[in-house]
Write a protein that holds these residues in place. Structure first.
Motif, PDB file in Angstrom:
ATOM      1  N   GLY A 105       0.983  -1.223   0.049  1.00  0.00           N
ATOM      2  CA  GLY A 105       0.022   0.236  -0.052  1.00  0.00           C
ATOM      3  C   GLY A 105       0.835   1.288  -0.093  1.00  0.00           C
ATOM      4  N   ARG A 106       1.801   1.388   0.873  1.00  0.00           N
ATOM      5  CA  ARG A 106       2.642   2.584   1.117  1.00  0.00           C
ATOM      6  C   ARG A 106       3.816   2.701   0.406  1.00  0.00           C
ATOM      7  NH1 ARG A 106      -1.648   5.151   2.965  1.00  0.00           N
ATOM      8  NH2 ARG A 106      -2.284   4.938   5.255  1.00  0.00           N
ATOM      9  N   GLY A 139     -16.458  -3.877  -0.319  1.00  0.00           N
ATOM     10  CA  GLY A 139     -15.886  -3.668   0.785  1.00  0.00           C
ATOM     11  C   GLY A 139     -15.933  -2.324   1.643  1.00  0.00           C
ATOM     12  N   LEU A 140     -15.499  -1.501   0.781  1.00  0.00           N
ATOM     13  CA  LEU A 140     -15.452  -0.115   1.195  1.00  0.00           C
ATOM     14  C   LEU A 140     -16.801   0.601   1.535  1.00  0.00           C
ATOM     15  CD1 LEU A 140     -12.896   1.766   1.781  1.00  0.00           C
ATOM     16  CD2 LEU A 140     -13.173   2.739  -0.503  1.00  0.00           C
ATOM     17  N   GLU A 156     -12.199   6.650  13.375  1.00  0.00           N
ATOM     18  CA  GLU A 156     -11.589   5.403  12.897  1.00  0.00           C
ATOM     19  C   GLU A 156     -11.922   5.460  11.205  1.00  0.00           C
ATOM     20  OE1 GLU A 156     -12.549   1.785  14.531  1.00  0.00           O
ATOM     21  OE2 GLU A 156     -11.691   2.641  16.240  1.00  0.00           O
ATOM     22  N   GLY A 157     -11.687   6.557  10.438  1.00  0.00           N
ATOM     23  CA  GLY A 157     -12.226   6.665   9.149  1.00  0.00           C
ATOM     24  C   GLY A 157     -10.844   7.152   8.437  1.00  0.00           C
ATOM     25  N   ARG A 158      -9.677   6.981   9.030  1.00  0.00           N
ATOM     26  CA  ARG A 158      -8.557   7.384   8.232  1.00  0.00           C
ATOM     27  C   ARG A 158      -8.243   6.659   7.042  1.00  0.00           C
ATOM     28  NH1 ARG A 158      -2.704   7.268   8.283  1.00  0.00           N
ATOM     29  NH2 ARG A 158      -2.722   5.617   9.930  1.00  0.00           N
ATOM     30  N   PHE A 159      -8.449   5.103   6.965  1.00  0.00           N
ATOM     31  CA  PHE A 159      -8.241   4.494   5.988  1.00  0.00           C
ATOM     32  C   PHE A 159      -9.358   4.386   4.827  1.00  0.00           C
ATOM     33  CE2 PHE A 159      -4.995   2.866   8.559  1.00  0.00           C
ATOM     34  CZ  PHE A 159      -3.821   2.471   7.667  1.00  0.00           C
ATOM     35  N   GLU A 160     -10.444   4.549   5.334  1.00  0.00           N
ATOM     36  CA  GLU A 160     -11.686   4.854   4.550  1.00  0.00           C
ATOM     37  C   GLU A 160     -11.485   5.934   3.588  1.00  0.00           C
ATOM     38  OE1 GLU A 160     -12.368   4.026   7.638  1.00  0.00           O
ATOM     39  OE2 GLU A 160     -13.926   2.605   7.453  1.00  0.00           O
ATOM     40  N   ALA A 161     -10.767   6.966   3.951  1.00  0.00           N
ATOM     41  CA  ALA A 161     -10.623   8.240   3.314  1.00  0.00           C
ATOM     42  C   ALA A 161      -9.521   8.019   1.991  1.00  0.00           C
ATOM     43  CB  ALA A 161     -10.210   9.392   4.070  1.00  0.00           C
ATOM     44  N   GLU A 162      -8.726   6.957   2.267  1.00  0.00           N
ATOM     45  CA  GLU A 162      -7.947   6.694   1.095  1.00  0.00           C
ATOM     46  C   GLU A 162      -8.781   6.571  -0.135  1.00  0.00           C
ATOM     47  OE1 GLU A 162      -4.517   6.306   1.010  1.00  0.00           O
ATOM     48  OE2 GLU A 162      -4.006   6.729   3.112  1.00  0.00           O
ATOM     49  N   HIS A 163      -8.086   6.749  -1.378  1.00  0.00           N
ATOM     50  CA  HIS A 163      -8.531   6.694  -2.674  1.00  0.00           C
ATOM     51  C   HIS A 163      -8.729   5.180  -2.935  1.00  0.00           C
ATOM     52  CE1 HIS A 163      -8.541   6.855  -7.054  1.00  0.00           C
ATOM     53  NE2 HIS A 163      -9.316   8.236  -6.800  1.00  0.00           N
ATOM     54  N   ILE A 164      -9.614   4.945  -3.676  1.00  0.00           N
ATOM     55  CA  ILE A 164     -10.024   3.584  -4.014  1.00  0.00           C
ATOM     56  C   ILE A 164      -8.767   2.918  -4.777  1.00  0.00           C
ATOM     57  CG2 ILE A 164     -11.161   4.352  -6.471  1.00  0.00           C
ATOM     58  CD1 ILE A 164     -12.287   1.438  -4.059  1.00  0.00           C
ATOM     59  N   SER A 165      -7.992   3.501  -5.404  1.00  0.00           N
ATOM     60  CA  SER A 165      -6.768   3.027  -5.929  1.00  0.00           C
ATOM     61  C   SER A 165      -5.982   2.301  -5.112  1.00  0.00           C
ATOM     62  CB  SER A 165      -5.822   3.903  -6.838  1.00  0.00           C
ATOM     63  OG  SER A 165      -5.508   5.078  -6.207  1.00  0.00           O
ATOM     64  N   PHE A 166      -5.773   2.698  -3.997  1.00  0.00           N
ATOM     65  CA  PHE A 166      -4.875   2.480  -2.543  1.00  0.00           C
ATOM     66  C   PHE A 166      -5.871   1.251  -2.266  1.00  0.00           C
ATOM     67  CE2 PHE A 166      -4.952   1.976   1.750  1.00  0.00           C
ATOM     68  CZ  PHE A 166      -3.484   2.002   2.365  1.00  0.00           C
ATOM     69  N   ARG A 171      -5.808  -5.186  -2.218  1.00  0.00           N
ATOM     70  CA  ARG A 171      -6.324  -6.508  -2.283  1.00  0.00           C
ATOM     71  C   ARG A 171      -5.291  -7.111  -3.165  1.00  0.00           C
ATOM     72  NH1 ARG A 171     -11.204  -8.025  -6.530  1.00  0.00           N
ATOM     73  NH2 ARG A 171     -11.878  -9.805  -5.574  1.00  0.00           N
ATOM     74  N   GLU A 172      -4.967  -6.701  -4.248  1.00  0.00           N
ATOM     75  CA  GLU A 172      -3.720  -7.236  -5.025  1.00  0.00           C
ATOM     76  C   GLU A 172      -2.709  -7.902  -4.237  1.00  0.00           C
ATOM     77  OE1 GLU A 172      -4.387  -8.371  -8.012  1.00  0.00           O
ATOM     78  OE2 GLU A 172      -6.241  -7.260  -7.990  1.00  0.00           O
ATOM     79  N   GLY A 173      -2.162  -6.899  -3.291  1.00  0.00           N
ATOM     80  CA  GLY A 173      -1.053  -7.021  -2.510  1.00  0.00           C
ATOM     81  C   GLY A 173      -1.476  -8.226  -1.446  1.00  0.00           C
ATOM     82  N   TYR A 174      -2.712  -8.625  -0.982  1.00  0.00           N
ATOM     83  CA  TYR A 174      -3.039  -9.593  -0.289  1.00  0.00           C
ATOM     84  C   TYR A 174      -2.930 -10.911  -1.109  1.00  0.00           C
ATOM     85  CZ  TYR A 174      -4.765  -7.907   4.136  1.00  0.00           C
ATOM     86  OH  TYR A 174      -4.778  -7.278   5.500  1.00  0.00           O
TER      87      TYR A 174
END
Ligand code: Z5A
Length: 213
Positions: A105-106, A139-140, A156-166, A171-174
């Motif tokens: 991700g990062r 999921g989002l 608890e919203g910091r990750f939900e605020a990430e762009h869909i590309s993140f 998902r691909e990383g998993y």
């Protein structure tokens, strides 16, 4: 038995962990449920920092060290003692989240992340990891609706605020990481009803721990 559950947000980890707890209890096992970040007293403080939307300025390395600190405390103070007491420990996210979110991700180096994970878990790796796999848009939406409903969109919203590309990279990383760790990690499709997903997870657990012959 130490089993961890992974996946993008809103895949249904929390929902399924409750089902799996009942399943093990019906087989006479004592179960301990926990999660990362926030599975220890100190970890709950770290969780607030890690997930609050106001902390969008955390650098990737700062974020990494906070997750590792949470994990080191969690393993030493909570997971290891519960396993030593003979319980089945079910954990919502663990070291693979660091590889996938901070690595895929990062963009941090996954070899370095694996070494730091080794230090944090101090030899305690899961017996089985189940990745719940779903389209990130589905999921989002589930996670965002749930956070709004429960009034947690800011805390608890910091990750939900990430762009869909993140989330797509996650998902691909998993899936990539699962293919590299077939001995420990299994992937379950999480797109159908909670009952269907539970049946898939149960099949994986039975094949891993209760298969005869
Ligand atoms: N993170 C990291 O970057 N590095 C690390 O090392 C670690 C974590 C350990 C923690 O978020 C964040 O920290 C995480 C990665 C990062 N963020 N992201 N992305 P968290 O703990 O707050 O959230 P989460 O782990 O992502 O889980 P979640 O959003 O709570 O989702 P979930 O547990 O997978 O899903 P759920 O709560 O069971 O279900 C969500 C909603 O969907 C709920 O309303 C359910 O009723 C519904 N649901 C569940 N299953 C279904 C099905 N099958 N159909 C329809 N609806 C369903």
């Amino acid at each position: 038995m130490f089993i961890t559950f992974e996946g993008i947000e809103g895949t249904g980890k929390t929902t399924q962990i409750q089902n799996i707890k009942k399943y093990f209890e019906s087989r006479g096992k004592e179960v301990f449920l926990t999660m990362e970040p926030g599975g220890s007293r100190v970890g709950r403080e770290l969780r607030k920092m890690l997930l609050h939307v106001d902390n969008k300025d955390l650098t990737p390395l700062t974020e990494l060290f906070l997750y590792l600190a949470d994990r080191a405390q969690h393993v030493a103070q909570v997971i290891r003692p519960e396993l030593e007491a003979g319980k089945v420990v079910l954990c919502d996210r663990f070291a693979d989240s660091t590889i996938v979110y901070q690595g895929y991700g990062r963009g941090l180096d996954t070899t370095m992340l694996q070494q730091l994970n080794e230090a944090a878990v101090a030899g305690l790796w899961p017996d089985l990891t189940i990745i719940l796999d779903i389209d990130p848009e589905v999921g989002l939406k589930r996670a965002t609706d749930r956070n709004i409903e429960e009034g947690k969109a800011m805390d608890e919203g910091r990750f939900e605020a990430e762009h869909i590309s993140f989330h797509k990279r996650i998902r691909e990383g998993y899936l990539t990481w699962a293919a590299l760790n077939r001995d420990r990690i299994r992937v379950a499709d999480a797109s159908s009803s909670p009952n269907d997903v539970f049946e898939r997870i149960k099949t994986i657990i039975e094949a891993r721990f209760f298969a005869t012959g």
